[in-house]
Write a protein that holds these residues in place. Structure first.
Motif, short mmCIF file in Angstrom:
data_model
loop_
_atom_site.label_atom_id
_atom_site.label_comp_id
_atom_site.label_asym_id
_atom_site.label_seq_id
_atom_site.Cartn_x
_atom_site.Cartn_y
_atom_site.Cartn_z
N HIS A 142 1.93 -6.77 7.92
CA HIS A 142 0.85 -6.81 6.94
C HIS A 142 0.00 -5.55 7.00
O HIS A 142 -0.28 -4.89 5.99
CB HIS A 142 -0.02 -8.03 7.18
CG HIS A 142 -1.11 -8.19 6.18
ND1 HIS A 142 -2.39 -7.76 6.40
CD2 HIS A 142 -1.10 -8.72 4.93
CE1 HIS A 142 -3.12 -8.00 5.35
NE2 HIS A 142 -2.36 -8.60 4.43
N ARG A 160 2.01 -2.59 5.70
CA ARG A 160 2.32 -2.61 4.28
C ARG A 160 1.09 -2.29 3.42
O ARG A 160 1.22 -1.65 2.37
CB ARG A 160 2.84 -3.98 3.86
CG ARG A 160 4.29 -4.18 4.09
CD ARG A 160 4.56 -5.66 4.09
NE ARG A 160 5.85 -5.95 4.67
CZ ARG A 160 6.92 -6.20 3.92
NH1 ARG A 160 6.84 -6.14 2.62
NH2 ARG A 160 8.05 -6.49 4.50
N THR A 161 -0.05 -2.74 3.87
CA THR A 161 -1.23 -2.53 3.03
C THR A 161 -1.50 -1.04 2.79
O THR A 161 -1.59 -0.61 1.62
CB THR A 161 -2.44 -3.24 3.66
OG1 THR A 161 -2.06 -4.59 3.93
CG2 THR A 161 -3.62 -3.21 2.74
N ASN A 197 1.28 0.39 0.70
CA ASN A 197 1.06 -0.02 -0.68
C ASN A 197 0.22 1.02 -1.41
O ASN A 197 0.56 1.47 -2.51
CB ASN A 197 0.34 -1.37 -0.65
CG ASN A 197 0.53 -2.15 -1.92
OD1 ASN A 197 1.33 -1.73 -2.78
ND2 ASN A 197 -0.17 -3.26 -2.06
N GLY A 207 1.67 3.41 -4.21
CA GLY A 207 1.02 3.15 -5.49
C GLY A 207 0.31 4.38 -6.04
O GLY A 207 0.50 4.75 -7.20
N TYR A 208 -0.49 5.04 -5.18
CA TYR A 208 -1.22 6.23 -5.67
C TYR A 208 -0.27 7.34 -6.05
O TYR A 208 -0.48 8.05 -7.03
CB TYR A 208 -2.23 6.70 -4.61
CG TYR A 208 -3.54 5.94 -4.68
CD1 TYR A 208 -4.44 6.23 -5.73
CD2 TYR A 208 -3.87 4.94 -3.77
CE1 TYR A 208 -5.64 5.52 -5.82
CE2 TYR A 208 -5.06 4.24 -3.87
CZ TYR A 208 -5.95 4.54 -4.90
OH TYR A 208 -7.13 3.85 -5.01
N GLN A 234 2.76 7.03 -7.15
CA GLN A 234 3.35 6.68 -8.44
C GLN A 234 2.36 6.92 -9.57
O GLN A 234 2.69 7.46 -10.63
CB GLN A 234 3.80 5.21 -8.42
CG GLN A 234 5.07 5.00 -7.62
CD GLN A 234 5.43 3.53 -7.51
OE1 GLN A 234 4.62 2.66 -7.85
NE2 GLN A 234 6.63 3.28 -7.03
N LEU A 264 8.81 1.91 4.40
CA LEU A 264 8.80 0.49 4.03
C LEU A 264 10.14 -0.17 4.38
O LEU A 264 10.19 -1.26 4.95
CB LEU A 264 8.53 0.37 2.53
CG LEU A 264 8.34 -1.04 1.99
CD1 LEU A 264 7.10 -1.66 2.61
CD2 LEU A 264 8.24 -1.02 0.47
N ASN A 277 -6.14 -0.81 -2.64
CA ASN A 277 -5.20 -1.54 -3.49
C ASN A 277 -5.85 -1.99 -4.79
O ASN A 277 -5.26 -1.95 -5.86
CB ASN A 277 -4.65 -2.76 -2.74
CG ASN A 277 -3.61 -2.35 -1.71
OD1 ASN A 277 -3.06 -1.25 -1.81
ND2 ASN A 277 -3.35 -3.21 -0.76
N MET A 281 -6.39 1.03 -7.04
CA MET A 281 -5.14 1.52 -7.59
C MET A 281 -4.59 0.59 -8.67
O MET A 281 -4.25 1.02 -9.76
CB MET A 281 -4.13 1.66 -6.46
CG MET A 281 -2.82 2.26 -6.90
SD MET A 281 -1.61 1.90 -5.66
CE MET A 281 -1.44 0.17 -5.84
N ARG A 317 -4.16 1.52 -12.62
CA ARG A 317 -2.84 1.57 -13.24
C ARG A 317 -2.74 0.57 -14.37
O ARG A 317 -2.15 0.84 -15.42
CB ARG A 317 -1.75 1.30 -12.20
CG ARG A 317 -1.70 2.40 -11.14
CD ARG A 317 -0.58 2.17 -10.19
NE ARG A 317 0.70 2.65 -10.71
CZ ARG A 317 1.84 2.59 -10.03
NH1 ARG A 317 1.88 2.05 -8.83
NH2 ARG A 317 2.94 3.04 -10.57
N ALA A 340 1.36 -9.28 1.40
CA ALA A 340 2.05 -8.31 2.26
C ALA A 340 3.05 -9.02 3.16
O ALA A 340 3.88 -8.41 3.78
CB ALA A 340 1.05 -7.55 3.10
N HIS A 341 2.93 -10.31 3.20
CA HIS A 341 3.88 -11.07 4.04
C HIS A 341 5.17 -11.26 3.28
O HIS A 341 5.18 -11.82 2.20
CB HIS A 341 3.28 -12.42 4.41
CG HIS A 341 2.04 -12.31 5.24
ND1 HIS A 341 2.09 -12.02 6.58
CD2 HIS A 341 0.73 -12.43 4.91
CE1 HIS A 341 0.84 -11.97 7.04
NE2 HIS A 341 0.00 -12.20 6.05
N PRO A 395 4.37 -3.44 -0.63
CA PRO A 395 3.77 -2.66 -1.72
C PRO A 395 4.38 -3.06 -3.06
O PRO A 395 5.58 -3.32 -3.13
CB PRO A 395 4.14 -1.22 -1.37
CG PRO A 395 4.96 -1.28 -0.12
CD PRO A 395 5.23 -2.67 0.23
N VAL A 396 3.55 -3.07 -4.00
CA VAL A 396 3.95 -3.58 -5.31
C VAL A 396 4.88 -2.60 -6.02
O VAL A 396 4.63 -1.39 -6.07
CB VAL A 396 2.69 -3.81 -6.16
CG1 VAL A 396 3.07 -4.15 -7.59
CG2 VAL A 396 1.84 -4.89 -5.55
#
Ligand SMILES: Nc1ncnc2c1ncn2[C@@H]1O[C@H](COP(=O)(O)OP(=O)(O)OP(=O)(O)O)[C@@H](O)[C@H]1O
Ligand SMILES: [Mg+2]
Lengths: 632, 124
Positions: free
Chosen positions: A394, A397-398, A401, A405-406, A408, A436, B13, B16, B20, B83-84, B105-106
């Motif tokens: 977790h 990943r945060t 993320n 994301g930024y 992209q 990742l 997050n 962002m 977006r 995130a899990h 991440p998305v």
């Protein structure tokens, strides 16, 4: 009294003494009888002899005295008396005339006897004996005138019928008695000696007879004290020899049975398990060493006691096997034991007792507990690890993320004028994606190792997934000038598996193929087959790339195994992909196999179940078939 | 234009995602925890909610449950963001009433697809 008792004891104790005493008594009695009868005979005959002699002498004296009495010649008479007295046993002599004693003579040393002479009347009897005293014999003889008047017949014719006088003679019997006494003495001595000789002979004989018995007795003692190796000497042919031989046979027989008893005893004593034998009334009659060690006591504490001192919850005669029970030690401590029991039957089937076997479980219990604790600790550690991983995942990943994301977002912002910047942003994004992927892989592998990875088996159509994967890899393939060809049977194949995991592993396989191939062809072939009683979807991913050497093949599916470091640097990747892919397939009931020729290319084959496993029976059959395959 | 409520505690997050989405023409509302998110959802009645699951005050699961229990908010589609990556998390999210599930991440393109799928046709 005391002496008598001691003697009786002696008689009871010793055969020799008894035999000797009885012989002595027998011999003594017969000797006494013999001596008595001999003496009686001897005495009678010597008295008779004396009487005969006395008569003869008295007759002779009477004849000699006829004439002097007739003529009254005293001197002649005293001469006759002297002559008579010269006989040693004549004690005294008295010659009397018709009315008076004419001569009276006695030996000096027999005065006493003479003095004892009874003064009887001059009897009329011709002759008679009178025993005057034990050692004196008196004989009387009438002196008659000569018959038919041969001498002076004419002068005394008228009175020839009347006796002329009387001769009285005393004979001493002392001589005879002395002789008898000496006979008695010597006879006794002789008989005594004889008895002694007989007794000693008998004694020797007895000793000789008893000696082997004594040896046998000593031998019996050694046998009795447990030494069965000895044998009695058999050097005689008589009854004692037979006895010794019989005894030896008995000892041999005893030895045989005793040896087997020792053998059984040995077994019982050397057993590690506790053994208790109780009789029908549940009283302990045998225990072995292990029992004493287990219950920390002496044999004396248990033998003869009711078995309830060992196990309170006595189950009586119930036969049990491998149950857990509690024994009580002498100090009250309770011992968990693994218990079994059996019934002892007598020859006619009646219950004689029970055998209790028990194994100490204290140690095992302790080990079990320790193992449980260790397992709990391990489980807790594993839980902690899982939690940690989940959290790490977790936490990693945060920020990722945000990075991805930024980048992209910024790439979207970049106009055509900022192409250089767009390329840099792409690098950042790709690095993020790789990180990742790595995080995902590490998470997967640790979940697999912790046994926490579950599969969600569902039937699904395979073609869309394959198309998806190929699309995802297409950019990489183009980049490396590879062509991807997919071959699929006409009707859409179905798999029974976890879609996500199938997708992930197929992606890895195709990705690998593209990574390790340049200007080549990657073909993905789907087919169906039946093997080991089950329908399979077979996915073959073949490439024409660098291939894998045989010793690399061996380590291929181990985590973090990359064929060589330079390739990693060149192509990227963590080396976890294949390990995870194969585990996934195995968890779904299938597997991944590989064939490769270095320099020519590799073929990875994924076996995916096409349908749920058949009924239980079918499953069993398959298992058996597998086992057969493994063993052959 | 559709209104999307983003409930996310992580500032990066949140920022962002908001930017977006705004760039794609959505009207974006923001909330920094579950409780505020619930309030905003009730007040503003958004067309869709992007819900982070690990939130302070009131976590995503509980917030979703309450949203789906409220008559006024029941119809609003909720996409869970977490995130899990565990399968159990997905199940848990769906159980709580989420309509979709997306891991961080998305993958923005995929997220847009899911949003498009959940929004009423007229709005997009
Ligand atoms: N098709 C192939 N041709 C040649 N070598 C291969 C092929 N597939 C795998 N390998 C070798 O096996 C190694 C392990 O592969 P694996 O997929 O497990 O890891 P990776 O691809 O290096 O990293 P990851 O997949 O975790 O990103 C690779 O590094 C490579 O050396
Ligand atoms: Mg790989």
């Amino acid at each position: 009294m005391k002496a008598l008792r001691r003697f009786r004891q002696l008689l009871r104790r010793s055969v020799t003494t008894r035999a000797l005493v009885s012989s002595l008594v027998l011999l003594g009695v017969s000797a006494l009888f013999l001596i008595a009868s001999f003496l009686a005979t001897q005495r009678k005959s010597s008295q008779e002899q004396l009487e005969l002699r006395a008569l003869a002498l008295a007759d002779f004296i009477a004849k000699q005295a006829q004439f002097p009495l007739l003529v009254g010649d005293r001197s002649e008479l005293s001469r006759i008396a002297d002559g008579a007295l010269s006989n040693r046993d004549v004690a005294y002599l008295e010659i009397s005339g018709a009315d008076s004693v004419l001569i009276q003579a006695g030996r000096e040393d027999r005065k006493a006897a003479f003095g004892q002479r009874p003064a009887g009347p001059a009897g009329t009897a011709g002759s008679d004996f009178r025993i005057v005293s034990p050692d004196l014999l008196e004989v009387r003889r009438l002196v008659r005138p000569p018959t038919r008047g041969r001498l002076l017949d004419w002068e005394t014719g008228a009175s020839s019928e009347a006796p002329l006088g009387l001769v009285r003679m005393g004979f001493s019997m002392r001589e005879q008695q002395a002789a008898l006494r000496s006979t008695l003495l010597w006879g006794s001595v002789a008989i005594g000696l004889g008895v002694c000789v007989i007794l000693s002979v008998q004694y020797l004989q007895l000793v000789h007879l008893l000696h082997p018995l004594k040896t046998l007795m000593r031998f019996t003692d050694t046998v009795g004290s447990g030494d069965l190796s000895q044998r009695a000497r058999v050097d005689r042919e008589d009854e004692i020899g037979h006895l010794a031989a019989a005894f030896n046979r008995m000892v041999t027989r005893l030895g045989e049975t005793t040896v087997s008893k020792d053998y059984v005893d040995n077994i019982i004593q050397s057993m590690g398990e506790s053994l208790i034998v109780v009789d029908a009334s549940m009283v302990i009659c045998t225990v072995n060493r292990a029992t004493l060690a287990l219950l920390r006591c002496e044999a004396g504490d248990l033998l003869g006691q009711p078995v309830s001192v060992v196990a309170g919850d006595s189950t009586g005669g119930a036969v049990q096997s491998g149950v857990e029970r509690v024994y009580r030690a002498r100090n009250g401590q309770e011992m968990p034991v693994l218990f079994s029991s059996g019934v002892l039957h007598g020859p006619s089937g009646e219950v004689q007792g029970y055998v209790w076997l028990a194994q100490d479980m204290t140690e095992r219990k302790r080990v079990d507990e320790e193992r449980n604790r260790a397992r709990e600790a391990a489980e807790q550690a594993s839980r902690a690890k899982s939690t940690f991983l989940a959290n790490m995942s977790h936490e990693l990943r945060t920020p990722l993320n945000a990075v991805i994301g930024y980048s992209q977002m910024l790439m979207e912002d970049c106009g055509p004028e900022a192409e250089a910047m767009r390329q840099d942003l792409e690098k950042i994004e790709r690095a993020g994606q790789m990180l990742l992927g790595l995080i995902n892989d590490v998470l997967d592998i640790s979940k697999i190792e912790a046994g926490k990875m579950d599969v969600d088996l569902q039937p699904f159509e395979v073609s869309p997934v394959v198309r998806d994967v190929v699309n995802a890899v297409q950019p990489l393939a183009r980049q490396r000038a590879n062509r991807i060809r997919v071959r699929c049977p006409e009707e859409d194949p179905v798999a029974y598996a976890d879609v996500a995991k199938f997708r992930q592993s197929l992606l890895n396989l195709v990705n690998n193929a593209c990574k390790f191939t340049e200007s080549g062809t990657i073909s993905v072939d789907l087919s169906r087959t039946t093997q080991a009683g089950r329908d399979w979807l077979v996915v073959k991913v073949a490439d024409t790339g660098i291939g894998i050497s045989p010793d690399q093949l061996a380590r291929l599916f181990q985590p973090f195994s990359q064929v060589d470091g330079s390739a990693t640097r060149k192509y990227g990747g963590s080396g976890l992909g294949l390990a995870i892919s194969r585990k996934f397939h195995q968890m779904m009931g299938g597997d991944i196999t590989v064939e490769s020729t270095p320099g020519r290319g590799s073929v990875f084959t994924a076996w995916v179940p096409a349908a749920p496993p058949a009924e239980k029976a079918g499953g069993e059959a398959r298992k058996r078939e597998d086992a057969w395959r493994e063993s052959s | 234009m559709a209104r999307i409520l983003v409930i996310e505690d992580n500032e990066l997050n949140r920022d962002m995602l908001a930017r977006r989405l705004a760039r794609r023409g959505f009207e974006v509302l923001l909330a920094i925890d579950g409780r505020i998110g619930l309030d905003k959802a009730a007040q503003a009645a958004p067309d869709l909610i992007l819900m982070d699951m690990s939130l302070p005050e009131l976590d995503g699961w509980e917030a979703t449950r309450r949203l789906k229990a409220g008559p006024a908010t029941r119809h609003i589609p909720v996409i869970a963001l977490t995130a899990h990556a565990f399968a159990a998390d997905r199940a848990k999210a769906l159980e709580a009433g989420c309509d979709e599930f997306e891991t961080k991440p998305v993958d923005f393109a995929r997220l847009l697809e899911k949003i498009g799928g959940l929004l009423p046709e007229s709005d997009s």
